[in-house]
Design a protein around this motif. Structure first.
Motif, short mmCIF file in Angstrom:
data_model
loop_
_atom_site.label_atom_id
_atom_site.label_comp_id
_atom_site.label_asym_id
_atom_site.label_seq_id
_atom_site.Cartn_x
_atom_site.Cartn_y
_atom_site.Cartn_z
N VAL A 93 21.65 54.47 26.33
CA VAL A 93 22.64 54.59 25.21
C VAL A 93 24.08 54.34 25.67
O VAL A 93 24.87 53.59 25.37
CB VAL A 93 22.60 56.06 24.31
CG1 VAL A 93 23.84 56.14 23.92
CG2 VAL A 93 21.25 56.02 23.87
N ARG A 96 24.75 50.63 26.62
CA ARG A 96 25.21 49.76 25.59
C ARG A 96 26.08 50.04 24.49
O ARG A 96 26.79 49.23 24.25
CB ARG A 96 23.92 50.14 24.41
CG ARG A 96 22.52 49.51 24.92
CD ARG A 96 21.39 49.66 23.63
NE ARG A 96 20.98 51.16 23.55
CZ ARG A 96 21.11 51.71 22.24
NH1 ARG A 96 21.68 51.08 21.39
NH2 ARG A 96 20.50 52.94 22.50
N TYR A 97 26.70 51.38 24.60
CA TYR A 97 28.03 51.61 23.94
C TYR A 97 29.22 51.77 24.64
O TYR A 97 30.30 51.45 24.11
CB TYR A 97 27.72 53.21 23.11
CG TYR A 97 26.84 53.00 21.93
CD1 TYR A 97 27.43 53.03 20.66
CD2 TYR A 97 25.62 53.23 22.08
CE1 TYR A 97 26.76 52.76 19.34
CE2 TYR A 97 24.80 53.22 21.06
CZ TYR A 97 25.30 53.15 19.62
OH TYR A 97 24.38 53.18 18.73
N LEU A 98 29.13 51.95 25.90
CA LEU A 98 30.42 52.05 26.96
C LEU A 98 30.63 50.76 27.56
O LEU A 98 31.74 50.55 28.10
CB LEU A 98 30.17 53.30 27.58
CG LEU A 98 30.11 54.94 27.06
CD1 LEU A 98 30.28 55.83 27.94
CD2 LEU A 98 31.20 54.98 25.91
N PHE A 101 28.85 47.28 24.62
CA PHE A 101 29.66 46.87 23.23
C PHE A 101 31.23 46.40 23.40
O PHE A 101 31.43 45.34 22.67
CB PHE A 101 29.51 48.24 22.49
CG PHE A 101 30.04 48.26 21.13
CD1 PHE A 101 29.99 47.54 20.11
CD2 PHE A 101 31.45 49.06 20.82
CE1 PHE A 101 30.50 47.00 18.87
CE2 PHE A 101 31.93 49.00 19.65
CZ PHE A 101 31.81 48.06 18.65
N GLN A 301 25.31 47.39 14.65
CA GLN A 301 23.90 47.78 14.93
C GLN A 301 23.48 46.55 16.16
O GLN A 301 23.09 46.91 17.21
CB GLN A 301 22.83 47.75 13.85
CG GLN A 301 21.47 48.26 14.19
CD GLN A 301 20.64 48.16 12.96
OE1 GLN A 301 20.73 48.59 11.94
NE2 GLN A 301 19.20 47.77 13.29
N THR A 304 25.37 46.84 19.20
CA THR A 304 25.05 47.99 20.01
C THR A 304 23.57 48.05 20.53
O THR A 304 23.22 48.93 20.98
CB THR A 304 25.59 49.30 19.47
OG1 THR A 304 24.69 49.18 17.99
CG2 THR A 304 27.17 49.21 19.24
N SER A 305 22.97 47.01 20.17
CA SER A 305 21.50 46.92 20.55
C SER A 305 21.28 46.13 22.01
O SER A 305 22.32 45.70 22.35
CB SER A 305 20.72 46.18 19.50
OG SER A 305 20.70 46.95 18.50
#
Length: 340
Positions: A93, A96-98, A101, A301, A304-305
């Motif tokens: 996670v 993917r987000y930091l 993305f 979505q 961020t996958s």
């Protein structure tokens, strides 16, 4: 599933016959407070289901075979609630987000800067040179679609010959999301027929995508069907027009099923070139449920996958056989899509 339903239906008839034979003894098996002598002389359905496993199986088969399952997201199996795997999931996670993305947002931003700084001058300064302008705009639309796919870390495998610009041909494809158009557009600039959308998507439709000859329709307009049909017939006759792409399912389907094709694309009197798109759900679910999610959230979505992985098959072109109706033609291509 059909065999199960037929077997259950056969057992249902047999059970109904046995019900008449042993009617005096059924009340022994009914729930307390239930009686075989209901107000209209019939047993309630829930009582029958309580006493007959066969009826329960038949009802379950009917429910499971419901048409609505084609338009529902199928949730993945949970694997991360494990003391050994949960820390790894948390690490994923964060990545993917930091990391992924922000990098993808940067890629998409650079893409839009390059695209707009090139598209606007071409669109405004080459109005008197239509052939050159259309060619450059087509290349730029393909370019921005490549940036979109890169922002999802897209891995797309294309199978079959690349579409070519020829008159009297139309391409049809199954439909999972609006990104189907982007995945196909990065390879070939199609003129797509699509519903008119509000917001920033509608702005792109009325400005940038108009340049490749896309056709928009509005389901709320009663006369729109005739206008779109006339535009389609005119579009497929042009030798220099971009290939026409139609999604004959008419709506987004969850990529596990294919619903029956509408006949509009198959009554134009031209060659039909099928395209099959299959997404791999291991890294991202590409299905867009427009009733539950806006397209902006759908793009977030995907960004961020881990990745959007799919295969695209350009299948053998088909023509209407002698004596074949448009509906039969659509059903034949629908059957070929099911094989994929």
């Amino acid at each position: 599933m059909k065999t199960l339903a037929m077997d259950a239906a056969g057992k249902l008839i047999s059970s109904s016959y046995e019900l008449d034979l042993y009617r005096p003894n059924i009340e022994d098996y009914l729930p307390s407070g239930s009686s075989i002598n209901e107000p209209h002389g019939e047993l309630r359905l829930r009582d029958l289901l309580d006493i007959s496993p066969t009826l329960t199986e038949a009802a379950g088969a009917i429910v499971d075979d419901s048409f609505t399952r084609c338009f529902k997201s199928i949730p993945p199996e949970f694997w991360n609630w494990n003391i050994y795997l949960f820390p790894l999931w948390c690490f994923g996670v964060l990545v993917r987000y930091l990391i992924l993305f922000p990098a993808r947002v940067l890629i998409l931003t650079i893409g839009w800067i390059i695209f707009l700084s090139s598209f606007i001058p071409v669109h405004l300064l080459l109005k008197g040179h239509d052939t050159l302008r259309r060619k450059l705009e087509r290349l730029l639309v393909e370019l921005i679609c490549c940036f979109f796919v890169a922002s999802w870390t897209g891995v797309v495998n294309y199978h079959g010959p690349r579409p070519s610009i020829r008159p009297k041909q139309v391409y049809v494809a199954n439909h999972t999301s609006m990104i189907d158009f982007i995945v196909l557009q990065q390879m070939t600039a199609f003129a797509v027929i699509m519903q008119k959308h509000p917001g920033w998507v509608g702005l792109l439709q009325s400005t940038i995508l108009e340049s490749v000859g896309c056709i928009w329709f509005n389901r709320t307009e009663a006369k729109d069907r005739e206008i779109v049909a006339r535009k389609l017939r005119d579009r497929v006759q042009g030798a220099d027009n971009n290939p026409l792409l139609i999604f004959p399912e008419g709506t987004c389907v969850n990529n596990h099923y294919t619903v029956m094709f509408k006949k509009g694309a198959f009554e134009l009197g031209c060659m039909v070139c099928p395209i099959a798109i299959k997404y791999n759900k291991i890294f991202a679910d590409a299905f867009w449920n427009s009733r539950k999610q806006s397209f902006t959230m759908h793009l977030l979505q995907l960004m961020t996958s881990w990745a959007v992985v799919c295969d695209v098959w350009y299948l053998e072109p088909q023509t209407l056989k002698p004596g074949e109706t448009a509906i039969e033609f659509a059903e034949r291509l629908y059957a070929s899509a099911l094989i994929i």
